[in-house]
Design a protein around this motif. Structure first.
Motif, short mmCIF file in Angstrom:
data_model
loop_
_atom_site.label_atom_id
_atom_site.label_comp_id
_atom_site.label_asym_id
_atom_site.label_seq_id
_atom_site.Cartn_x
_atom_site.Cartn_y
_atom_site.Cartn_z
N LEU A 245 -10.70 -53.07 -68.74
CA LEU A 245 -12.06 -52.70 -69.11
C LEU A 245 -12.97 -53.93 -69.11
N GLU A 246 -13.84 -54.02 -68.12
CA GLU A 246 -14.72 -55.19 -67.99
C GLU A 246 -16.12 -54.92 -68.52
N LYS A 247 -16.62 -53.70 -68.32
CA LYS A 247 -18.00 -53.42 -68.72
C LYS A 247 -18.10 -52.03 -69.34
N MET A 248 -18.99 -51.92 -70.34
CA MET A 248 -19.36 -50.62 -70.91
C MET A 248 -20.89 -50.57 -70.99
N VAL A 249 -21.45 -49.43 -70.58
CA VAL A 249 -22.89 -49.23 -70.67
C VAL A 249 -23.14 -47.98 -71.50
N PHE A 250 -24.06 -48.10 -72.46
CA PHE A 250 -24.38 -46.99 -73.35
C PHE A 250 -25.81 -46.52 -73.06
N LEU A 251 -25.96 -45.22 -72.84
CA LEU A 251 -27.27 -44.62 -72.60
C LEU A 251 -27.65 -43.75 -73.79
N PRO A 323 -16.02 -54.71 -78.49
CA PRO A 323 -14.88 -55.53 -78.03
C PRO A 323 -15.36 -56.84 -77.42
N GLN A 324 -14.76 -57.93 -77.84
CA GLN A 324 -15.20 -59.25 -77.37
C GLN A 324 -14.87 -59.51 -75.91
N SER A 325 -13.84 -58.85 -75.41
CA SER A 325 -13.41 -59.11 -74.04
C SER A 325 -14.14 -58.25 -73.01
N THR A 326 -15.09 -57.44 -73.46
CA THR A 326 -15.81 -56.52 -72.56
C THR A 326 -17.30 -56.78 -72.64
N ALA A 327 -17.96 -56.84 -71.50
CA ALA A 327 -19.42 -56.98 -71.46
C ALA A 327 -20.04 -55.62 -71.80
N CYS A 328 -20.87 -55.59 -72.84
CA CYS A 328 -21.45 -54.33 -73.32
C CYS A 328 -22.97 -54.33 -73.14
N PHE A 370 -25.69 -56.80 -79.61
CA PHE A 370 -25.81 -56.81 -78.15
C PHE A 370 -26.61 -58.04 -77.73
N LYS A 371 -26.23 -58.66 -76.64
CA LYS A 371 -27.03 -59.75 -76.10
C LYS A 371 -28.39 -59.20 -75.68
N GLU A 372 -29.44 -59.97 -75.89
CA GLU A 372 -30.79 -59.50 -75.57
C GLU A 372 -30.91 -59.11 -74.09
N ALA A 373 -30.26 -59.88 -73.23
CA ALA A 373 -30.32 -59.58 -71.79
C ALA A 373 -29.52 -58.34 -71.43
N HIS A 374 -28.73 -57.84 -72.38
CA HIS A 374 -27.91 -56.65 -72.13
C HIS A 374 -28.51 -55.40 -72.74
N THR A 375 -29.78 -55.45 -73.17
CA THR A 375 -30.47 -54.27 -73.71
C THR A 375 -31.75 -54.06 -72.93
N TRP A 376 -32.15 -52.79 -72.86
CA TRP A 376 -33.37 -52.47 -72.09
C TRP A 376 -33.92 -51.14 -72.59
N VAL A 377 -35.24 -51.04 -72.65
CA VAL A 377 -35.91 -49.83 -73.11
C VAL A 377 -36.51 -49.10 -71.93
N ALA A 378 -36.20 -47.80 -71.81
CA ALA A 378 -36.80 -46.94 -70.78
C ALA A 378 -37.96 -46.19 -71.42
N PHE A 379 -39.18 -46.59 -71.10
CA PHE A 379 -40.36 -45.94 -71.67
C PHE A 379 -40.62 -44.60 -70.99
N GLU A 380 -41.29 -43.71 -71.73
CA GLU A 380 -41.63 -42.37 -71.24
C GLU A 380 -40.39 -41.63 -70.73
N THR A 381 -39.30 -41.80 -71.46
CA THR A 381 -38.02 -41.21 -71.05
C THR A 381 -37.36 -40.55 -72.25
N SER A 382 -37.10 -39.26 -72.14
CA SER A 382 -36.44 -38.52 -73.22
C SER A 382 -34.93 -38.72 -73.16
#
Length: 401
Positions: A245-251, A323-328, A370-382
């Motif tokens: 497990l290298e990466k996890m992305v949460f929506l 998890p420290q070993s996974t980029a989130c 979360f690292k700041e570069a690993h977060t993002w806001v989707a505007f006008e999106t439900s």
């Protein structure tokens, strides 16, 4: 639904839940019956009118009997099963069953109801066999980059395709990943689904027919919590799949819970947003174990065992770090516009607020960081539009490339 309890003090609440479920599902079954018996835009016949009148009498008797004896949920579900079978295989039937599992899935599982979804993996809307040779047949261009997509509450793998777009299919095409989709009973406790997912992923990597290079998981809403629970139990049990497990992305994942669930109307909002599912919105106050886990973002058994999940007990969760070993990575949606970002961030995506999606907590010891570069806001999106947004896909692609 809660398990059967002998305490007299619990009886009225359990009775009311069963009564609400029976009356609500009776209304749903009657609506389905009417649609199947007399499709819209077609003229009625005397025979159809007679059958509809007889059916109306039957459902009226069920409602009256339910109010008198406060029981019969199994009987009503028994009426629902053959009606769903008449719809045949298709998105409408799959959606209705997924919603039913989200609302009362724990009850269905507890009573071995055939409508309960058993967790499994899928590709192109069909089950994926965990067998080396059959996996090669399912994926002619299989490779070592596995992409697992985990849906949210009351949804299924069909919902990853929205507005003609599929994040999984697009990532597979552009990044050369092999997509596989989870389908599960979202009414079960998140910790139960987490354990099941960990066991399923262990089977998957054991039978994967080519050397595995990396495993990526994308989770939407509750799916992100199920993923975090699976990682926790997988690492605890030293499962081999966690090593890939290298990466996890949460929506839109409510890492610290969904405020709407704390107000008790989470399901009212989400079900009203799903086609074919609006009749289920009246069942929102029943709330399965999976939905009540969304109140604060429960991940492990200890978060709910020995507690009344309907009581206002406050946040008693065990803190589970990333998890420290996974980029989130995490994407939060907001229905507000980017021109005024401060006010836009307040509303969130109508189901999950931005702070919860980013794992931010007023107690710094519980912040997911979360690292700041690993977060993002989707505007006008439900909340559901996170699944079909071109901007969300562009961010996913940049992170996973």
């Amino acid at each position: 639904m809660p398990k059967k309890i002998n305490k007299k003090s619990d009886a009225p609440g359990i009775t009311q839940l069963v009564e609400d479920a029976t009356l609500g599902i009776t209304d749903l079954v009657e609506a389905l019956h009417r649609q199947i018996l007399h499709p819209p835009m077609l003229p009625s016949t005397p025979l159809q009118d007679l059958l509809q009148s007889l059916a109306g009498i039957t459902y009226t008797q069920i409602r009256q009997g339910t109010r008198l004896i406060s029981g019969g949920l199994d009987a009503v579900l028994g009426h629902l099963t053959p009606l769903l079978s008449k719809l045949g295989a298709g998105p409408e039937r799959d959606t209705l069953i997924s919603v039913l599992n989200g609302v009362v899935g724990d009850y269905l599982e507890q009573n071995a109801n055939r409508l309960a979804i058993e967790m499994h993996l899928r590709y192109q809307f069909a089950p994926v066999p965990l067998d080396r040779d059959r996996l090669l047949a399912v994926y002619p261009r299989i490779n070592g980059h596995i992409l697992v997509l985990v849906h949210g509450s009351c949804l299924n793998d069909l919902h990853w395709t929205r507005n003609g777009h599929s994040h999984g299919a697009a990532l597979a095409e552009e990044l050369g990943q092999t997509p596989i989709y989870l389908r599960y009973n979202s009414g079960r406790h998140i910790s139960h689904n987490g354990k099941s997912l960990s066991a399923l992923l262990e089977e998957l990597v054991r039978h994967w027919p080519v050397p595995i290079e990396q495993l990526t998981i994308v989770g939407h809403s509750m799916g992100g919590l199920v993923t975090r629970s699976a990682v926790h139990y997988g690492q605890q049990d030293q499962k081999s799949w966690t090593k890939y497990l290298e990466k996890m992305v949460f929506l839109g994942t409510p890492h610290h819970g969904a405020r709407l669930e704390r107000f008790g109307n989470f399901l009212d909002v989400v079900l009203a947003s799903i086609p074919y599912a609006r009749p289920f919105a009246r069942l929102g106050k029943i709330r399965s174990a999976g939905v009540t886990d969304l109140r604060y973002g429960n991940l492990v058994d200890e978060d709910w065992q020995g507690r009344d999940r309907f009581a206002r007990l406050g946040d008693k969760r065990t803190f589970i770090p990333l998890p420290q070993s996974t980029a989130c990575y995490s994407i939060a949606g907001t229905v507000g516009k980017g021109e005024d970002p401060d006010s836009a961030l307040q509303g969130g995506d109508r189901l999950v607020d931005v702070r919860s999606a980013f794992g931010q907590h007023k107690d710094s010891a519980k912040d997911l960081n979360f690292k700041e570069a690993h977060t993002w806001v989707a505007f006008e999106t439900s909340h559901l539009d996170l699944l079909g947004s071109p901007e969300v896909y562009a961010k996913l692609k940049s992170w996973l490339a």
